[in-house]
Enzyme design. Sequence first.
Site, PDB file in Angstrom:
ATOM      1  N   GLU A  78      -7.138 -54.400  46.688  1.00 19.14           N
ATOM      2  CA  GLU A  78      -7.747 -55.386  45.796  1.00 19.14           C
ATOM      3  C   GLU A  78      -7.490 -56.883  46.169  1.00 19.14           C
ATOM      4  O   GLU A  78      -6.443 -57.286  46.576  1.00 19.14           O
ATOM      5  CB  GLU A  78      -6.973 -55.243  44.279  1.00 19.14           C
ATOM      6  CG  GLU A  78      -7.057 -53.850  43.750  1.00 19.14           C
ATOM      7  CD  GLU A  78      -6.587 -53.661  42.267  1.00 19.14           C
ATOM      8  OE1 GLU A  78      -6.154 -54.849  42.049  1.00 19.14           O
ATOM      9  OE2 GLU A  78      -6.246 -52.762  41.971  1.00 19.14           O
ATOM     10  N   GLU A 131       0.131 -50.284  42.092  1.00 25.00           N
ATOM     11  CA  GLU A 131       1.048 -51.254  41.714  1.00 25.00           C
ATOM     12  C   GLU A 131       1.937 -50.707  40.652  1.00 25.00           C
ATOM     13  O   GLU A 131       2.226 -51.045  39.529  1.00 25.00           O
ATOM     14  CB  GLU A 131       0.113 -52.276  40.802  1.00 25.00           C
ATOM     15  CG  GLU A 131      -0.821 -52.999  41.615  1.00 25.00           C
ATOM     16  CD  GLU A 131      -1.486 -54.247  40.985  1.00 25.00           C
ATOM     17  OE1 GLU A 131      -1.165 -54.383  39.864  1.00 25.00           O
ATOM     18  OE2 GLU A 131      -2.611 -54.641  41.612  1.00 25.00           O
TER      19      GLU A 131
HETATM   20  O1  IFM Z   1      -7.470 -55.651  36.749  1.00 25.08           O
HETATM   21  C1  IFM Z   1      -6.126 -55.613  37.425  1.00 25.08           C
HETATM   22  C2  IFM Z   1      -5.769 -54.036  38.260  1.00 25.08           C
HETATM   23  O2  IFM Z   1      -6.000 -53.203  37.291  1.00 25.08           O
HETATM   24  C3  IFM Z   1      -4.775 -54.067  38.841  1.00 25.08           C
HETATM   25  N1  IFM Z   1      -4.500 -55.208  39.977  1.00 25.08           N
HETATM   26  C4  IFM Z   1      -4.638 -56.489  39.208  1.00 25.08           C
HETATM   27  C5  IFM Z   1      -6.049 -56.624  38.587  1.00 25.08           C
HETATM   28  C6  IFM Z   1      -6.237 -58.073  38.093  1.00 25.08           C
HETATM   29  O3  IFM Z   1      -5.517 -58.290  36.994  1.00 25.08           O
END
Ligand code: IFM
Length: 451
Positions: free
Chosen positions: A357, A171
Site C-alpha cells: 500500500e 497491518e
Molecule cells: O485505508 C487504510 C487501509 O485500510 C490500511 N492502510 C492504511 C490505509 C489508509 O489509512
Amino acid sequence: MTAMQGRVEGFPAGFIWGCSNASYQSEGSLHELGRGESIWDVFCRLGGKVAGGGSGEGACDSWRRMEEDVALLRGLGVGAYRFSLSWPRIQPSGKGRPVQGAIDHYLRFCDLLAEAGIEPIVTLYHWDLPQALEDEGGWPMRETAFRFADYAALAFDALGGRVRRWVTLNEPWCSAFLGYGSGEHAPGRKDIGSAYRAAHHLLLGHGLAVGSYRETGLPGEIGITLNPATPRPATRREQDILAAQRFSVERTALWLDPLYGRGYPEAHLAARGIAMPIEAGDLGRIAAELDFLGVNYYNEDAIEAAPAGAGNPDGVAYAGDWHGRTAMGWSIVPDGLARMLARIHGQWRPKALWVTENGAAFADEDMEAGRVHDRDRIEYLRSHIASCRDAIAAGLPLRGYLAWTLMDNFEWSFGYTRKFGLVRVDSATGERHPKDSYHWYRDLLAGFVAP
Ligand code: IFM
C-alpha cells in the site's frame, strides 16, 4: 497471463504493478447471503466513533459492481489487484462450514480478474473480525488464532486454485493497538495489556495459517503486510537518535523480530511490564518461513526525546518538520520509503519485499465537469514510485508496488471524509469517475511517462 504493461523506467521486467483494496472498505451489501456481523458493523453503530456516522454499508458497492471494478482495473493496465476476503461472509459466526455463495462470489471475481489478465492478491484479514468471535474475547483470546487458521485453511481450499499470492494479515499493529489499546478502531477497547495479547495471537494466527498453507502443497506464495514505522531522529543528538529507535519498536521490531525467528524485543516488553502469553511452540510457528514481506508506507515522522512518564513510556515526541502533509495530516516524505525498505532489509533480510500500500488522501477540490484534477496525488505517487526505483537501484529485492487505493472508500474512523482513490465514487449514484491520477498511473504503466 498478465495485463499488458509497458516497462516503467528503472524497474525490472517482471516487476508487478497494481492497486490494493479491502472488503469492509469497499464491498457494501452487508446483509447479502447471510453475512455475519463484523466488529466494524458494531463499532460504527456505537455513535461518535466514525466521522459523519458512516459505516461500510454502501461503501463503493463493489459487491454488486465487480464487473465495473474489473473494467476500471483493466483500463488502468495493472498486473495485480490486492483485495481482502470478508471473514464474516465466509464464516458468519467465525467458525464452521463456509457459505458457498460467498466463496462463489470470490471465485467469480478471481475469474473476472484472470480474464482481464490481472493477478488476484488476497489478504485474508483486513480488520473485519466476525463479531461472534469478539463476543468470545476477540484477538486477546488465544482461541481466535486457531479460528483464524481454520478460516485460512478454508480459503486456501476454496480459492487456492485461483490465487497464487496470499497475505495473511494487514497491518496487525492497527488491529492490536488501535483496536484494543487506544480504542480508535473496532472493537474500541482501551487496555494496553489486551493490545499486546492481541498482537501475540495475531502473530500466532498468522504462523498457523502459513503452516497450513505449506501443508496444502499449493505452488503459490504467502506473506504478511505490516505498517512499520522507521522514523528519523529530529536532530543528530544522541537522545533523539535513541528516541527514534524506541518509537519504532512497537510498530516494527515487535512484529519483525518474532516473524524472523528472533523472539520478542524483551527490553521493550520489560519497560512496559508486559509478559506475552507465549506457549510452547508458539515462537516456532510464528517464525514460519515467509515468501515475501509486504510493507505499507504512507509517511515518515521526525521524532525527538521527551520526558518519559506513564502516558509516554518511550519518552518520545513528534518534532515538527518542513514536509508537506496530506489530508490525514501525514507528512509527505518520499525518500522515507526507500530508507524504510533499506532498513528493514538490512535488519531482517526478507527474501522479497512488496509495497502493498502507498497513496494519499487529499481534498480533491479541483473539479471540472465531475473530473478531479488531483495533481497533489499524482506528485505523491510519482515521488514515492521514484523512491521505489531508488530502492531497487540500491539492490533491494522489491518485487511489486500496489497503490492505495482504486476508489475512494470507507476510511475507518474517518468514514467517507478522507479520499485516497484513483477513482471518485459518486456517493448518491455509486458511479465511478476516474481522477487525473488514474490516467497518470495508466500512462506510467504503459511507459508513456516516467516516475
Ligand atoms: O485505508 C487504510 C487501509 O485500510 C490500511 N492502510 C492504511 C490505509 C489508509 O489509512
